[in-house]
Scaffold this active site. Sequence first.
Site, PDB file in Angstrom:
ATOM      1  N   HIS A  22       0.833  -1.205   0.000  1.00  7.52           N
ATOM      2  CA  HIS A  22       0.000   0.000   0.000  1.00  7.52           C
ATOM      3  C   HIS A  22       0.864   1.250   0.000  1.00  7.52           C
ATOM      4  CE1 HIS A  22      -3.328   2.630   1.621  1.00  7.52           C
ATOM      5  NE2 HIS A  22      -3.767   2.159   0.489  1.00  7.52           N
ATOM      6  N   HIS A  45      -4.054   7.159  -5.055  1.00 11.65           N
ATOM      7  CA  HIS A  45      -5.160   7.793  -4.339  1.00 11.65           C
ATOM      8  C   HIS A  45      -5.469   9.139  -4.979  1.00 11.65           C
ATOM      9  CE1 HIS A  45      -3.533   5.150  -1.052  1.00 11.65           C
ATOM     10  NE2 HIS A  45      -4.768   4.709  -1.253  1.00 11.65           N
ATOM     11  N   HIS A  54      -6.942  -0.854  -5.951  1.00 14.04           N
ATOM     12  CA  HIS A  54      -7.321  -1.578  -4.735  1.00 14.04           C
ATOM     13  C   HIS A  54      -8.024  -2.892  -5.062  1.00 14.04           C
ATOM     14  CE1 HIS A  54      -6.394   2.399  -3.043  1.00 14.04           C
ATOM     15  NE2 HIS A  54      -6.103   1.747  -1.936  1.00 14.04           N
ATOM     16  N   HIS A 186     -14.941   6.425   2.489  1.00 12.25           N
ATOM     17  CA  HIS A 186     -13.715   5.615   2.534  1.00 12.25           C
ATOM     18  C   HIS A 186     -12.707   6.206   3.514  1.00 12.25           C
ATOM     19  CE1 HIS A 186      -9.486   5.624   1.012  1.00 12.25           C
ATOM     20  NE2 HIS A 186      -9.623   4.352   1.342  1.00 12.25           N
TER      21      HIS A 186
END
Length: 455
Positions: A22, A45, A54, A186
Amino acid sequence: MAAMRALPDDDPRSWKNQGKIHCAYCNASFTQEKSGYDTYNLQIHNNWLFFPFHRWYLYFYERILGSLIDDPTFALPYWNWDNPEGMALPEMFETSLPDPSNPAGRPNPRFNSLFDGYRNVLNLPPAILDFGRIGGSDQQAIIENNLFTMYNQMITGTSDNGFFGGQMAAGVANMNAAGSIEGGVHTSVHAWVGNPRMANSEDMGNFYSAGYDPVFYCHHSNVDRMWSLWKNEVNDGDNVDPDSPDWLDASYVFYDENKNLVRVYNRDCVDTASLGYKYADSPIPWTTYSPTAHAPESHIATDSIGTVDKVEDVKFPVKLDKTVKVLVKRPAINRTKQEKKKVKEMLVLNGIQFDGTTTFKFDVLVNDVDDGTDITAANSEFAGTFESLQHGIAGGMKMESGAVFGITELLEDLKSEDDEYVLVSLVPKGGSENVTVSEIKIELVPVKTKSKNKK
Ligand code: C2O
């Protein structure tokens, strides 16, 4: 998880290495140097790589877990925080278990392989998630606000990039913008689970460490489920994924369950059936939580001309240390039903600049009459929210993002179709004292839909 945790750290399938994936893709670890843009970062992101990256990450995580227990049918469960039944951290992550080396001893959550010591103890079950930061003790009000928030982020004006986020492509520096779910619930869930007493809100509260908490993968399974629902259920199943080669051909590398490094492409993950899974049907209660106008027909924007600055009179960037109000001119008014179906009116915030090592949130309201009522996701005036999660270690990391909110239906609800301007309010909801925004505008954006593609 116990089997994964038992692997040596240097095994690519280990709990530690899997968690590190990540961070590798996230914290500006790579630049676009090979494409000739060495000052631009790569990032999964705050842009349209969020959903596919993801999805692939979970795909391999699930296969690794399945192979470690020799069960190729193993599937990651999803944490259904979009349903009142799932609005607390699932108990299984905190259940106390006996010490395997002393089965008669006192059970403790730390013997549970799903446990993580770095969680906010105030938010352990039965504490309920609070997407809108409503606070207070009225649980029913918080749950309802959560459902309205889901509706806002899944349905209201989430066509196309409102849902997916801005482009990330070679040479595109400032098009970064988080999609509605990414920059909304999220991030809320991350920030809520992470431990605020840790220097960097580890684990879930910081992108660098989030992958160490097993709940991360179940949280993201539900995020991934939102992508499926957005595409197949809401808006009559009419929403479509990006079709640009920049998106379709974007790729990542992961280790598979046999420790082989493999490269995978966005284009190959758009259909979950081809990846071997389908989400079990479960109720989606938020589809009926459409907002109602607090003050329809107020024409507050028109009335504010002369007292509130127009965009062209504001000195940008503006700082979000207090509520910012500004009048923004609309490119067109009184459009026909037909036009509005094909071309959506979007409120665009560009150049949201912040220190990436901080967590913050602000709400975006349209035509709020400001009569003392708190406007929430239950009101049509609520365009959306922007929430950012800290990256990396405190010390300053200049980041830039953006946000896009669909306002076509919102303006219909408010009966503001013939107003020349909209009154935009950016309302800080914690941590945004040093956040600045460089541009606020309204654009007409054609939407792609399945039905249109069929014609
Ligand atoms: Cu890569 Cu929930 O973030």
